[in-house]
Design a protein around this motif. Structure first.
Motif, PDB file in Angstrom:
ATOM      1  N   VAL A  14     -16.465  10.711  28.737  1.00 50.24           N
ATOM      2  CA  VAL A  14     -16.061  11.157  30.114  1.00 50.24           C
ATOM      3  C   VAL A  14     -17.146  11.727  30.790  1.00 50.24           C
ATOM      4  O   VAL A  14     -17.765  12.644  30.093  1.00 50.24           O
ATOM      5  CB  VAL A  14     -14.672  11.872  29.919  1.00 50.24           C
ATOM      6  CG1 VAL A  14     -14.363  12.690  31.181  1.00 50.24           C
ATOM      7  CG2 VAL A  14     -13.623  11.206  29.141  1.00 50.24           C
ATOM      8  N   LYS A  42      -9.323  11.728  37.587  1.00 47.65           N
ATOM      9  CA  LYS A  42      -8.465  12.045  36.220  1.00 47.65           C
ATOM     10  C   LYS A  42      -7.163  13.072  36.790  1.00 47.65           C
ATOM     11  O   LYS A  42      -7.261  13.722  38.180  1.00 47.65           O
ATOM     12  CB  LYS A  42      -9.468  12.967  35.538  1.00 47.65           C
ATOM     13  CG  LYS A  42      -8.760  14.300  34.873  1.00 47.65           C
ATOM     14  CD  LYS A  42      -9.740  14.988  33.994  1.00 47.65           C
ATOM     15  CE  LYS A  42      -9.385  16.376  33.744  1.00 47.65           C
ATOM     16  NZ  LYS A  42     -10.412  16.973  32.740  1.00 47.65           N
ATOM     17  N   ILE A  71     -16.120   7.934  33.863  1.00 47.06           N
ATOM     18  CA  ILE A  71     -16.571   7.558  32.621  1.00 47.06           C
ATOM     19  C   ILE A  71     -17.834   7.066  32.562  1.00 47.06           C
ATOM     20  O   ILE A  71     -18.071   6.325  33.764  1.00 47.06           O
ATOM     21  CB  ILE A  71     -15.602   6.430  31.810  1.00 47.06           C
ATOM     22  CG1 ILE A  71     -15.026   5.539  32.534  1.00 47.06           C
ATOM     23  CG2 ILE A  71     -14.270   7.307  31.334  1.00 47.06           C
ATOM     24  CD1 ILE A  71     -14.105   4.302  31.930  1.00 47.06           C
ATOM     25  N   THR A 116      -7.732   8.115  27.440  1.00 45.42           N
ATOM     26  CA  THR A 116      -9.179   7.708  28.027  1.00 45.42           C
ATOM     27  C   THR A 116      -9.237   6.556  28.293  1.00 45.42           C
ATOM     28  O   THR A 116      -8.842   5.481  27.580  1.00 45.42           O
ATOM     29  CB  THR A 116     -10.372   8.158  26.893  1.00 45.42           C
ATOM     30  OG1 THR A 116     -10.229   9.657  26.664  1.00 45.42           O
ATOM     31  CG2 THR A 116     -11.747   8.102  27.520  1.00 45.42           C
TER      32      THR A 116
END
Ligand SMILES: Cc1cc2nc3c(=O)[nH]c(=O)nc-3n(C[C@H](O)[C@H](O)[C@H](O)COP(=O)(O)OP(=O)(O)OC[C@H]3O[C@@H](n4cnc5c(N)ncnc54)[C@H](O)[C@@H]3O)c2cc1C
Length: 372
Positions: free
Chosen positions: A48, A88, A144, A262
């Motif tokens: 990340v 996110k 990412i 994730t």
């Protein structure tokens, strides 16, 4: 001296530093015990690009993460490294967690991360229809990155700059000599060789405290404690239900930032990591199958579609923690060690998350500590 600068450890941080310094100095050596780069923590993480939301104001973690995030996005664009600025969500699943979200936005604003948005259920279902949350914080600058391609690029640039990377060679002694250090290395054929270097940069990750002890810099505050983080994979096709990173609210002392979702560059989805301090510093990457129940319960709070059998054990990484269990959050330790009798010796210890995000900013910071 055989080398001007010797860097120990070819993880993402050692490679970023090698790339930077090989562009400015002669005879930069990077020594790595494995047969190639990134065989330890740098290939066992969430990949990340963190926004810099949680870290205490003024800390290296905060400053280097925010600067590193900007540098890494620019770098990925310039060098064609696969990345996804997917964003996110940090989700509150109970009323009492909503005030924690408000605190997170305040801390982030205070730290210079001013793009967080508090969103309600309508917006949450628009962004991530399969996620349950009463409220959420949306971080648009989180993303990412393909860590392998990133490290490969740092390696290529180092070699093109004339830096020398020596794989399969373990540093097992360092001795202060004249105006530098004598370094003893054991290669994969068990041959021992020594060479001298004006400056030494310790980027040895999980064993960086041991490298520091080799030059007599030993401090209980810098002892590394292995802290394991395990992951479970969300089996297809349910991975298609999620397209962004989704995090619960973090635990108070940031030992970890909660079992999160994730997303990966290929669309895969994994859950984790959890936080378990190991009793001894052993390289134990085994995933504990019996943790599946705990992962299922924890992530099930915000993934209502999740069923127990959707998960399968995936992989584990180990954090190089200098923060003892239960202690307040610790910062990265990055220092030129003249004050401890080690002129020209630069220690990087406790480079846990956000070390990947910060790698290019750490390289710039370390450049300014080099005195030759
Ligand atoms: C579970 C987990 C999740 C994470 N998630 C994220 C994330 O999403 N985003 C983020 O920014 N960060 C994340 N991190 C942190 C990030 O992975 C690390 O900060 C980063 O990889 C550290 O890189 P490094 O180069 O310092 O260490 P490492 O990758 O550990 O490299 C150190 C190298 O030194 C070598 N070495 C050690 N001793 C010697 C010796 N004596 N001689 C020669 N070589 C030696 C090792 O072989 C190794 O290759 C996570 C970490 C973990 C554990």
């Amino acid at each position: 001296m055989d080398a001007e600068i010797t860097i120990i450890g070819a993880g993402v941080v050692g490679l970023a530093i090698a790339q930077k310094l090989s562009g400015e100095f002669q005879d930069v050596f990077l020594i790595e015990r494995h047969s190639t780069f990134g065989q330890e923590t740098s290939s066992r993480n969430s990949e990340v690009i963190h926004a810099g939301i949680y870290y205490p104001k003024g800390s290296l973690k905060s400053k280097l993460c925010i600067e590193g995030k900007r540098l890494i996005y620019d770098y990925c664009r310039n060098y064609d490294i696969p990345y996804n600025n997917c964003g996110k969500l940090i989700v509150a699943t109970s009323e009492d967690e909503i005030s924690i979200l408000e605190g997170i936005v305040r801390t982030a604003n205070n730290n210079g991360v001013d793009d967080l948005i508090m969103i309600d259920t309508n917006k949450i279902s628009e962004l991530e229809p399969a996620v349950f949350a009463l409220k959420a914080v949306f971080s648009p600058s989180t993303g990412i990155v393909d860590t392998h391609s990133l490290m490969k690029s740092y390696e290529t640039n180092t070699i093109n700059n004339g830096g020398q990377i020596v794989y399969g060679s373990e540093v097992n002694a360092i001795r202060k000599i004249g105006n530098g250090y004598e370094i003893t290395v054991l290669d994969s054929d068990k041959n021992i060789f020594t060479f001298s270097s004006n400056s030494v940069i310790n980027c040895a990750g999980l064993t960086s405290d041991k490298i520091s002890e080799m030059v007599g810099i030993e401090d209980d505050n810098l002892k590394i404690r292995f802290c394991k983080g395990e992951y479970f994979r969300l089996k297809p096709p349910k991975n298609k239900l999620i397209s962004r990173l989704v995090y619960p609210v973090p635990v108070h002392n940031l030992e970890g930032i909660g079992i999160h979702v994730t997303v990966e560059m290929d669309g895969g989805v994994k859950l984790g990591p959890d936080v378990t301090y190991l009793d001894t510093n052993e390289y134990n990457y085994k995933v504990t199958a019996s943790k599946q129940e705990a992962f299922f319960r924890s992530a099930g709070k915000f993934l209502p579609f999740l069923e127990f059998d959707d998960l399968t054990p995936e992989m584990a990484g180990i954090r190089p923690k200098i923060q003892k269990p239960g202690d307040p959050v610790r910062d990265f330790y990055i220092a030129e060690e003249s004050k401890n009798g080690g002129p020209g010796f630069i220690n990087l210890i406790g480079i846990e998350s956000p070390g990947l995000t910060s790698s290019l900013a750490i390289a710039n910071y370390v450049r300014n500590l080099v005195t030759i």
